[in-house]
Design an enzyme around this catalytic site. Sequence first.
Site, PDB file in Angstrom:
ATOM      1  N   CYS A  47       1.185  -1.205  -0.638  1.00 33.83           N
ATOM      2  CA  CYS A  47      -0.386   0.291  -0.060  1.00 33.83           C
ATOM      3  C   CYS A  47       0.979   1.203   0.132  1.00 33.83           C
ATOM      4  O   CYS A  47       2.163   1.160   0.759  1.00 33.83           O
ATOM      5  CB  CYS A  47      -0.773   0.142   1.393  1.00 33.83           C
ATOM      6  SG  CYS A  47      -1.762   1.409   1.366  1.00 33.83           S
ATOM      7  N   HIS A  71      -9.049  -4.131  -1.755  1.00 32.64           N
ATOM      8  CA  HIS A  71      -8.370  -3.172  -1.253  1.00 32.64           C
ATOM      9  C   HIS A  71      -8.481  -1.418  -1.270  1.00 32.64           C
ATOM     10  O   HIS A  71      -8.570  -1.108  -0.315  1.00 32.64           O
ATOM     11  CB  HIS A  71      -7.037  -3.516  -1.889  1.00 32.64           C
ATOM     12  CG  HIS A  71      -5.392  -2.461  -1.133  1.00 32.64           C
ATOM     13  ND1 HIS A  71      -4.569  -2.840  -0.233  1.00 32.64           N
ATOM     14  CD2 HIS A  71      -5.289  -1.289  -1.260  1.00 32.64           C
ATOM     15  CE1 HIS A  71      -3.684  -2.390  -0.049  1.00 32.64           C
ATOM     16  NE2 HIS A  71      -4.108  -0.609  -0.232  1.00 32.64           N
ATOM     17  N   GLU A  72      -9.046  -1.084  -2.179  1.00 30.48           N
ATOM     18  CA  GLU A  72      -9.320   0.034  -2.285  1.00 30.48           C
ATOM     19  C   GLU A  72     -10.548   0.633  -2.152  1.00 30.48           C
ATOM     20  O   GLU A  72     -10.683   1.354  -1.255  1.00 30.48           O
ATOM     21  CB  GLU A  72      -8.827   0.431  -4.512  1.00 30.48           C
ATOM     22  CG  GLU A  72      -7.788   0.150  -4.664  1.00 30.48           C
ATOM     23  CD  GLU A  72      -6.178   0.990  -3.856  1.00 30.48           C
ATOM     24  OE1 GLU A  72      -7.217   2.200  -3.157  1.00 30.48           O
ATOM     25  OE2 GLU A  72      -5.166   0.894  -4.532  1.00 30.48           O
ATOM     26  N   HIS A 117     -10.505   1.661   1.414  1.00 26.48           N
ATOM     27  CA  HIS A 117      -9.961   2.908   1.819  1.00 26.48           C
ATOM     28  C   HIS A 117     -10.752   3.577   1.930  1.00 26.48           C
ATOM     29  O   HIS A 117     -10.647   4.737   2.771  1.00 26.48           O
ATOM     30  CB  HIS A 117      -8.907   2.858   0.722  1.00 26.48           C
ATOM     31  CG  HIS A 117      -7.277   2.878   1.155  1.00 26.48           C
ATOM     32  ND1 HIS A 117      -6.147   2.860   1.837  1.00 26.48           N
ATOM     33  CD2 HIS A 117      -6.541   1.684  -0.181  1.00 26.48           C
ATOM     34  CE1 HIS A 117      -5.305   2.676   1.734  1.00 26.48           C
ATOM     35  NE2 HIS A 117      -5.191   2.464   0.958  1.00 26.48           N
TER      36      HIS A 117
HETATM   37 NI    NI Z   1      -3.613   1.595  -0.173  1.00 25.45          NI
END
Ligand code: NI
Length: 184
Positions: free
Chosen positions: A110, A152-153, A156
């Site tokens: 990341c 993953h995104e 966020h």
């Molecule tokens: Ni990330």
Amino acid sequence: MTLLKISKMGHPVLWRKADPVDNPSDPDIRALVENMIETMNDAGGTGIAAPQIYESLRVFIFFVSPVRAQSEAERLGFELEGDGAVPLTILINPELDFIGDEIDESWEGCLSIPNLMGKVPRHRSIRYRGYGLDGKLIEREATGFHARVVQHEYDHLDGVLYPERMTNMRQLIFSSEVAHQRPD
Ligand code: NI
């Protein structure tokens, strides 16, 4: 376009739930996305979410190269449709659903946690939708690395970083030590 500073783990912007975008076609959003693209490419990332450039908005971008798609598919043992690559995708106000219960474990990094990588369980298959800069709805199903990047995104935008998804902290390592890890 402007190269932006990337927020790092510990900054509160990465822990909060990001706000929806009122109008995906707003010129300010286009300018934000152009800066995100430049910043992601400069940093060598696969994806970047707006909170990583200190904007708490529900926007992320990502890109899967054919080489990366192929290597992940071989490692996890599934067939790709075509070359598995995903062109640069901009998703505004995305939504995410899991398909089935299958979980894959794989390494992630990341841009907000430099020099480290961790082995993270993710759903193998997902369905996602979101708006592009033209205000048109994008809807896709994704498997493997593509699905991992989107999960993953998406995390966020909800204030979640990948170490929180990990089950074994011994699998949080410096990228420079990856050669010492046993193959799966
Ligand atoms: Ni990330």
